[in-house]
Design an enzyme around this catalytic site. Structure first.
Site, short mmCIF file in Angstrom:
data_model
loop_
_atom_site.label_atom_id
_atom_site.label_comp_id
_atom_site.label_asym_id
_atom_site.label_seq_id
_atom_site.Cartn_x
_atom_site.Cartn_y
_atom_site.Cartn_z
N SER A 38 -11.40 6.56 2.42
CA SER A 38 -12.40 6.21 3.43
C SER A 38 -12.53 7.27 4.53
CB SER A 38 -12.01 4.88 4.08
OG SER A 38 -10.74 4.99 4.70
N GLN A 55 -10.86 7.98 10.37
CA GLN A 55 -11.23 6.76 9.65
C GLN A 55 -12.72 6.49 9.82
OE1 GLN A 55 -10.88 4.86 7.26
NE2 GLN A 55 -9.45 3.22 7.75
N ASP A 108 0.86 -1.20 0.00
CA ASP A 108 0.00 0.00 0.00
C ASP A 108 0.89 1.24 0.00
OD1 ASP A 108 -2.00 1.83 0.40
OD2 ASP A 108 -2.61 1.06 2.37
N LYS A 150 0.97 3.88 -2.04
CA LYS A 150 0.32 5.16 -2.41
C LYS A 150 1.30 6.12 -3.08
CE LYS A 150 -3.34 5.07 1.12
NZ LYS A 150 -2.90 4.00 2.05
N PHE A 151 1.86 5.66 -4.21
CA PHE A 151 2.75 6.53 -4.99
C PHE A 151 1.99 7.81 -5.37
CE2 PHE A 151 4.23 2.18 -5.95
CZ PHE A 151 5.56 2.30 -5.58
#
Ligand code: S5P
Length: 285
Positions: A155, A223, A93, A95-96
């Site tokens: 999210s 979140q 994960d 997230k570039f």
């Protein structure tokens, strides 16, 4: 042809053009699991204790390798071994979010050499299509199962991934369907950004949804959680991503508890999927 979310994972696996997407869908069908576990811990001991506990119940292990304080190259070797032994894919994960040249280096090089072990990675669409070109210049050259997810929706409360941002993310993905296998999102994306006349019948993007919890609605840092029924049955997402709902919040990992929770989320995720498919069969698709 019915929309992808109305077809079985098995049928979709048979038709998908990307090897990583095919492998994931096949694994989901074989293990009756649409569960991805987020192993967000800081020691390799906890990391592997959790992976060994949840391995029978997951299709995907999601990692943030940069938070491991005692990371060493043996970690990814062992992770790959477990992936083969227990039949799950690996999703870093990362997230570039940079220009094409930089993300290509971040993906292929440095300490982690992510492209050498992660079947799936993700990227923010914010730099535009060049981020896909950069990552594909690495991933598509490998003779391995590799695929990219774009973060089309997040999210968290107040996320900026809404409206035209999400539409553009989907447009970018449609232009690179060989390498972009789907989205991190909260809903299906087929209807996004289309005029009524556009033809998308052969499009099958996987939707992986984080922010899933059976016992909590959120945390103190923005979140937000929904249940597997909301995520899979009602919103048509394909994979539920669960972190703290399974691994817990305290400092000590209780492997038995983790295993129990993984089994619980696997069952909930699969029942939510079956409900979606049965409804579709009743409708005569
Ligand atoms: O929008 C997002 C995208 C991601 S990838 N929201 C998220 O929470 N995530 C990731 O999913 C996040 O980085 C974390 O690893 C996981 C959710 O963890 P949990 O403990 O809240 O279930």
């Amino acid at each position: 042809m019915p929309a992808p979310h109305l077809q079985s994972y098995k049928n979709r696996a048979a038709k998908h053009s990307n090897p990583a997407a095919r492998a994931l869908l096949r694994c989901m069908e074989a293990k009756k699991s649409n569960l991805a576990v987020s192993v967000d811990v800081t020691t390799t001991k906890d990391f592997f204790d959790i992976i060994e506990a949840v391995a029978p119940y997951v299709c995907l292990i999601k990692t943030h390798v940069d938070i491991l304080e005692d990371w060493n190259p043996g970690v990814t070797t062992r992770l790959q071994h477990l992936s083969r032994e227990h039949n799950f894919l690996i999703f870093e994960d990362r997230k570039f979010a940079d220009i094409g040249n930089t993300v290509a280096l971040q993906y292929s090089s440095g300490l982690y050499k992510i492209s050498s072990w992660a079947h799936i990675v993700n990227a923010h669409p914010v730099p535009g299509p060049s981020i896909i070109t950069g990552l594909a210049s690495v991933g598509m050259k490998l003779q391995e199962e590799r695929g990219l997810l774009l973060l089309a929706e997040m999210s968290t409360k107040g996320a900026l991934t809404i409206g035209s941002y999400t539409v553009e993310a989907v447009r970018m993905a449609r232009e690179h369907r060989d390498f972009v296998i789907g989205f991190i999102a909260q809903h299906r994306m087929e209807s996004i950004g289309l005029s009524g006349t556009d033809d998308v019948v052969d499009e099958d993007f996987l939707i992986l949804a984080p922010g899933v919890g059976l016992d909590s609605k959120g945390d103190a840092m923005g979140q937000q959680y929904r249940t597997p029924t909301e995520v899979v049955t009602q919103c048509g997402c394909d994979v539920i991503i669960v972190g703290r709902g399974i691994i817990g919040i305290g400092r000590d990992i209780d492997a038995e508890k983790v295993k129990e929770q993984a089994r619980r989320y696997q069952t909930a995720g699969w029942e939510a999927y079956e409900k979606r498919i049965v409804t579709n069969q009743l409708l005569g698709e």
